[in-house]
Write an enzyme that holds these catalytic residues in place. Sequence first.
Site, short mmCIF file in Angstrom:
data_model
loop_
_atom_site.label_atom_id
_atom_site.label_comp_id
_atom_site.label_asym_id
_atom_site.label_seq_id
_atom_site.Cartn_x
_atom_site.Cartn_y
_atom_site.Cartn_z
N ASP A 1 -19.59 -0.80 -7.98
CA ASP A 1 -20.75 0.07 -8.09
C ASP A 1 -20.99 0.29 -9.58
OD1 ASP A 1 -22.72 1.98 -7.56
OD2 ASP A 1 -21.25 3.60 -7.47
N CYS B 1 21.43 -6.30 6.22
CA CYS B 1 20.95 -5.15 5.43
C CYS B 1 20.17 -5.58 4.20
CB CYS B 1 22.14 -4.28 5.01
SG CYS B 1 22.84 -3.35 6.38
#
Length: 751
Positions: free
Chosen positions: A445, A403
């Site tokens: 950009d 687990c």
Amino acid sequence: MTSVPKTRFRLEGVDCPSCAAKIDTAARRIPGVTEVMVSVTTQTLSVTHAPDTDLDALIRQINSLGFRATRHTPTPIPLSAISRHQPEPCCGGHHHDHNHDHDHAHNHDHGGREDAVVTTEHDHGPSDGPWWQSPKARLTIASGVALVTAYGVGLVLPHYAVWAFLLAIAVGIVPISWRALASARAGSPFSIEMLMTIAAIGAIVIGATEEAAVVLFLFLVGEVLEGVAAQRARSGIQGLAALVPKTARLETNDGLKEVAADSLTVGVIVVVRPGDRIPADGEIVQGDSAIDEAPVTGESVPKTKRTGDTVFAGTVNGDGVLRVRVTAAAADNTIARIVQLVEEAQESKAPTERFIDRFARWYTPGIVVVAALVAILPPLAWGADWAAWTYKALAILLIGCPCALVISTPAAIAAGLSAGARRGLLMKGGAVLETVGRITAIAFDKTGTLTTGKPTVTDVIGFGTESPATVLTLAAALETGSSHPLARAILAEANAQALGSLACDNQAAVPGQGVTGTIGGDQIFLGSASSAADRARIGEAEQALIAARSAEGKSVAVLVRNEEAIGLVAMRDEPRADARRGLDALKAAGVAPVMLTGDNRATAEAVAALLGITPRADLLPRDKQEIIRDMQSRGEIVAKVGDGINDAPALAAADIGIAMGGGTDVALETADAAILHGRVMDIADMVSLSRRVMGNIRQNITIALGLKAGFLVTTLLGITGLWPAILADTGATVLVTANAMRLLRWRGSAV
């Protein structure tokens, strides 16, 4: 073409990836099921299946595993039932011939049919309620009561102590064993429940009933703690959806009407009073106010918003009444998109998580084999005591429970994705989150990404004896009522300087040149330098001023009064306020930035000089894509940041594509990640968050494997037994979960 049926179920009790894996395996064994998607975060199951698939059998299969599945049916909302108020059309503008090229476009199409139907697919279901009311908590409480009772019986009636502890064991082991058998039948034989069942039965056989009862109780406590931690992780992102108000004040032809916020459609007008939360993404059509965006963006200082500005659903209106035109339906607003993207992202596994899952599939059977060898080999080979080595083997079974190891990665990734989303940093999956931290270069950009995306006035110069204030006042009078970006920049600057307004008569746009009008009996023209030169003589000194501003990448408008040039207004799309700081932070993190733009070289170099970044100008979309591929060929891991349609090819080509701020739908769909709030610093924050998450994962794996290895050695040496063994698993699970939850407190850089 026939559509393939897809059904969605709401789940209860799904708190870890192991739970999801069991449900996934079980669902795939149902005849007709072809595709399965289980979300731990939203506790939902989506299955693609044949039309004749027995979905009731699927529900029974899931319920037998100890979970609860119910079919989810979305609620339709007919749009025709909603009153609509069509806003006035926007006033027309005019076009200056300023050659201000933008290297992006925003083409949103929000049109819809009046008789369409909206479904509330984006459903989070009811709250799980208090932790102590969950089935796991009730079973844990019952086991605890039985354990305390057994100790009491042992003190009062020692001869019945064994039976009392057997009863305490039965309280916990019966439902666990049932789930183990159901998991085995559904295709998951090596489950944690099966390991617990074997360990409990083995402990009873060797007479360790008291320890078995305590171990079972501790195991159940661990499951409850795991559930509480999972619910906290879920609430971290689900709480964002609760920010949107339930109702809105809709403006109709008959006045204001209170309607459900999720019934608002694109184009309607809502009125937002001071102190109210804004019910939908929209654009202000009337009013000014300070908007508290902290619930969505994390910014502590309210932002002043005016007519034409965008607002987000869930943010708080400050001190003014606003009329807002809705630009996105409830399912598409900023918060809904955040929640949806994060939920989808948490279902997408990172490479590290996939490796851990593959490892766990071999690890658990391997632990069973090792435990069997520990129980059998020493007694058979060296005549050791059977009971002692069986006891050690049972402890190894508990130590080996996977687990903590399995949850170590997804817990950290889920917390990291949620923490990022709260700051407007969206990443579409664990793989993206992992890769962001490894980028070595980033291509930006320019327009709308490194810059604000709209021009602002940088210079106002009067020729001869004319004052700059006179030039700006006359220019603003000419531009009053225009929606052109350059006109809005002039009006905004005049407003900022609190200049008085003048009446303008005979206002008219001159196509391709500028605008004319009569002010105080004078004929005024504002337009490009070449158009102004046709109307008035411009001296050499004035031409030098115009040329200097143009060389700096600025758009220059010349003002002419009665055939005499009296001044100029220069404008430029200026860098974002945090652009330089964000780029410097990326450089400090070892990421090299570069600017890719379709703008002319002069403009690009002027902006790049302010930001300290290398520019590449005059680029077509395919040029940007080729530059990205060239960087990758040199071994760089490249991210591309942009907000326009022409950025889509480069975003797709990059290792990580990041859509910036109010980017177009195309950019958002193409990109792997999104920065919702237009801050360059957020890119550096995203890199920092990714690296912090990966560091947290390494810590978790070390904790999980380190504790197991340590207790494995001490168990074989006879130092520790069953109690410490279950603590090694339960304790490690709680520790790694708690460590991952620390990421929820991440806030990024100070805004």
